[in-house]
Design a protein around this motif. Sequence first.
Motif, PDB file in Angstrom:
ATOM      1  N   UNK A 139      16.725  58.003  47.805  1.00 54.31           N
ATOM      2  CA  UNK A 139      16.928  58.240  46.375  1.00 54.31           C
ATOM      3  C   UNK A 139      17.012  59.743  46.094  1.00 54.31           C
ATOM      4  N   UNK A 140      16.096  60.493  46.722  1.00 50.42           N
ATOM      5  CA  UNK A 140      16.060  61.942  46.536  1.00 50.42           C
ATOM      6  C   UNK A 140      17.402  62.561  46.955  1.00 50.42           C
ATOM      7  N   UNK A 148      23.050  59.433  41.803  1.00 47.92           N
ATOM      8  CA  UNK A 148      21.879  58.549  41.843  1.00 47.92           C
ATOM      9  C   UNK A 148      21.861  57.490  40.735  1.00 47.92           C
ATOM     10  N   UNK A 149      22.786  57.591  39.769  1.00 48.79           N
ATOM     11  CA  UNK A 149      22.670  56.732  38.581  1.00 48.79           C
ATOM     12  C   UNK A 149      22.653  55.229  38.937  1.00 48.79           C
ATOM     13  N   UNK A 150      23.623  54.819  39.724  1.00 45.13           N
ATOM     14  CA  UNK A 150      23.719  53.401  40.098  1.00 45.13           C
ATOM     15  C   UNK A 150      22.513  52.970  40.921  1.00 45.13           C
ATOM     16  N   UNK A 151      22.118  53.845  41.865  1.00 47.42           N
ATOM     17  CA  UNK A 151      20.974  53.549  42.749  1.00 47.42           C
ATOM     18  C   UNK A 151      19.705  53.402  41.909  1.00 47.42           C
ATOM     19  N   UNK A 152      19.541  54.304  40.940  1.00 46.79           N
ATOM     20  CA  UNK A 152      18.333  54.268  40.107  1.00 46.79           C
ATOM     21  C   UNK A 152      18.258  52.969  39.300  1.00 46.79           C
ATOM     22  N   UNK A 154      19.641  50.182  40.067  1.00 49.27           N
ATOM     23  CA  UNK A 154      19.420  49.065  41.000  1.00 49.27           C
ATOM     24  C   UNK A 154      17.948  48.996  41.409  1.00 49.27           C
ATOM     25  N   UNK A 155      17.329  50.165  41.587  1.00 50.98           N
ATOM     26  CA  UNK A 155      15.928  50.175  42.025  1.00 50.98           C
ATOM     27  C   UNK A 155      14.958  49.866  40.892  1.00 50.98           C
ATOM     28  N   UNK A 156      15.363  50.151  39.664  1.00 46.43           N
ATOM     29  CA  UNK A 156      14.485  49.885  38.513  1.00 46.43           C
ATOM     30  C   UNK A 156      13.181  50.663  38.631  1.00 46.43           C
ATOM     31  N   UNK A 157      12.033  49.966  38.445  1.00 46.99           N
ATOM     32  CA  UNK A 157      10.750  50.681  38.463  1.00 46.99           C
ATOM     33  C   UNK A 157      10.393  51.197  39.862  1.00 46.99           C
ATOM     34  N   UNK A 158      11.130  50.721  40.882  1.00 49.64           N
ATOM     35  CA  UNK A 158      10.816  51.164  42.246  1.00 49.64           C
ATOM     36  C   UNK A 158      11.438  52.521  42.574  1.00 49.64           C
ATOM     37  N   UNK A 159      12.254  53.056  41.675  1.00 43.32           N
ATOM     38  CA  UNK A 159      12.895  54.344  41.957  1.00 43.32           C
ATOM     39  C   UNK A 159      11.862  55.465  41.983  1.00 43.32           C
ATOM     40  N   UNK A 162       8.114  53.685  44.838  1.00 44.39           N
ATOM     41  CA  UNK A 162       8.333  52.332  45.354  1.00 44.39           C
ATOM     42  C   UNK A 162       7.056  51.618  45.775  1.00 44.39           C
ATOM     43  N   UNK A 163       6.115  52.335  46.393  1.00 46.12           N
ATOM     44  CA  UNK A 163       4.878  51.666  46.808  1.00 46.12           C
ATOM     45  C   UNK A 163       3.923  51.511  45.641  1.00 46.12           C
ATOM     46  N   UNK A 164       3.739  52.592  44.881  1.00 41.04           N
ATOM     47  CA  UNK A 164       2.726  52.584  43.821  1.00 41.04           C
ATOM     48  C   UNK A 164       3.035  51.538  42.747  1.00 41.04           C
ATOM     49  N   UNK A 165       4.321  51.214  42.567  1.00 40.59           N
ATOM     50  CA  UNK A 165       4.690  50.204  41.559  1.00 40.59           C
ATOM     51  C   UNK A 165       4.001  48.868  41.826  1.00 40.59           C
ATOM     52  N   UNK A 166       3.705  48.587  43.096  1.00 42.42           N
ATOM     53  CA  UNK A 166       3.066  47.304  43.421  1.00 42.42           C
ATOM     54  C   UNK A 166       1.677  47.490  44.040  1.00 42.42           C
ATOM     55  N   UNK A 167       1.209  48.747  44.081  1.00 40.55           N
ATOM     56  CA  UNK A 167      -0.070  49.010  44.746  1.00 40.55           C
ATOM     57  C   UNK A 167      -1.220  48.247  44.080  1.00 40.55           C
ATOM     58  N   UNK A 168      -2.047  47.565  44.879  1.00 41.22           N
ATOM     59  CA  UNK A 168      -3.174  46.833  44.290  1.00 41.22           C
ATOM     60  C   UNK A 168      -4.175  47.766  43.600  1.00 41.22           C
ATOM     61  N   UNK A 169      -4.235  49.028  44.060  1.00 42.94           N
ATOM     62  CA  UNK A 169      -5.157  49.987  43.442  1.00 42.94           C
ATOM     63  C   UNK A 169      -4.665  50.354  42.046  1.00 42.94           C
ATOM     64  N   UNK A 170      -3.352  50.495  41.915  1.00 39.78           N
ATOM     65  CA  UNK A 170      -2.767  50.821  40.607  1.00 39.78           C
ATOM     66  C   UNK A 170      -3.076  49.689  39.611  1.00 39.78           C
ATOM     67  N   UNK A 171      -2.931  48.455  40.080  1.00 36.30           N
ATOM     68  CA  UNK A 171      -3.199  47.309  39.202  1.00 36.30           C
ATOM     69  C   UNK A 171      -4.678  47.244  38.848  1.00 36.30           C
ATOM     70  N   UNK A 172      -5.535  47.438  39.871  1.00 33.39           N
ATOM     71  CA  UNK A 172      -6.981  47.291  39.644  1.00 33.39           C
ATOM     72  C   UNK A 172      -7.554  48.396  38.759  1.00 33.39           C
ATOM     73  N   UNK A 173      -7.130  49.626  39.027  1.00 32.37           N
ATOM     74  CA  UNK A 173      -7.768  50.752  38.334  1.00 32.37           C
ATOM     75  C   UNK A 173      -7.067  51.160  37.032  1.00 32.37           C
TER      76      UNK A 173
END
Length: 307
Positions: A139-140, A148-152, A154-159, A162-173
């Motif tokens: 992406x960078x 990057x417009x199309x790629x961004x 397509x990736x949505x919140x993962x742009x 990518x990891x933190x969007x689904x990280x269990x720590x992010x959800x928990x804290x």
Amino acid sequence: MRSEIKQKLLKFNTFRRIVQFLSFIFFSAMVFNLGSLPLLFPVLWTWGIEPNTVGDAFTALQFMLYNVVFPWLAIASFLIVGVLVGKSFCGWVCPFGFVQDLISFIKRKKMEISPRTHESMVYVKYAVLGITLFVSVTFSVSKLMGSSRGYESALGIFAKAPFTALSPAETLFATLPKMILGLRNSVLEVPFLEVLSGIADVPLLFWFQLAIMVAVLVFSAYVPRGWCKYFCPHGAIMAILNKFSFLGLRRDLVKCAKGECRLCVEACPMNVRILDLPWEKFSDMECIYCMKCVDVCPNKAIKLKYP
Ligand code: SF4
Ligand code: SF4
């Protein structure tokens, strides 16, 4: 009785629990309004609460790549901590590691994972790390090249992370507490039935994040440090650096009753094969320096070694 209490207090793990607890308070210090400190730690935390006392290095790395900035600060955090004290932040400081240690008290009977399954599963975290880096770096590069417009989209919140969007720590804290706080406020302000219909509007992504978090926490109740051993990308980076760390452990061959007792191996939450490692100094990639093996040894055969 008194000497038993004294012996318990003198254990490394009593001290470790205190350090973990104090670190957790420190990380959550926004509660006490301490403000933000310019620090990045190689531990799993969240960027979702404001102001954040300290940042987690892997999320910072993803944000920097998203903004097309070379992530030297995040890399420096990993390198400095890794070389000086190895993976010990995982054992002593990480808030999500602490939560897993607390959860593992719930379930006394643990799930047996065969050595073969364990050996294969430890590589999953490198896959999580690799996929995250692949998305962030590509992406960078695309942003740098102005395409990057199309790629961004397509990736949505993962742009962005990518990891933190689904990280269990992010959800928990962050995500979950914010959601609960929002619900509580609406219960006070609007009729209960309207609140219930509002729950139906919660985005699908939130339920997915919640499912991941619950699965990880339940797994960690059955498998000590299950998330750290098999899935955490921070743990993957620190595992590589653990090999080059000054910190290690030493097993005294004269004191160790090797054949008769495997107490240290059984106590290790990270499945380190302590008795098969070089006795002079060992710093296994998975070792988080929790010191459980040191505490459990009746012959005091294992000690810290530095450098
Ligand atoms: S491996 Fe575990 S202790 Fe280490 S950063 Fe990840 S969650 Fe935290
Ligand atoms: S080898 Fe010892 S210090 Fe390292 S993780 Fe296992 S029990 Fe903890």
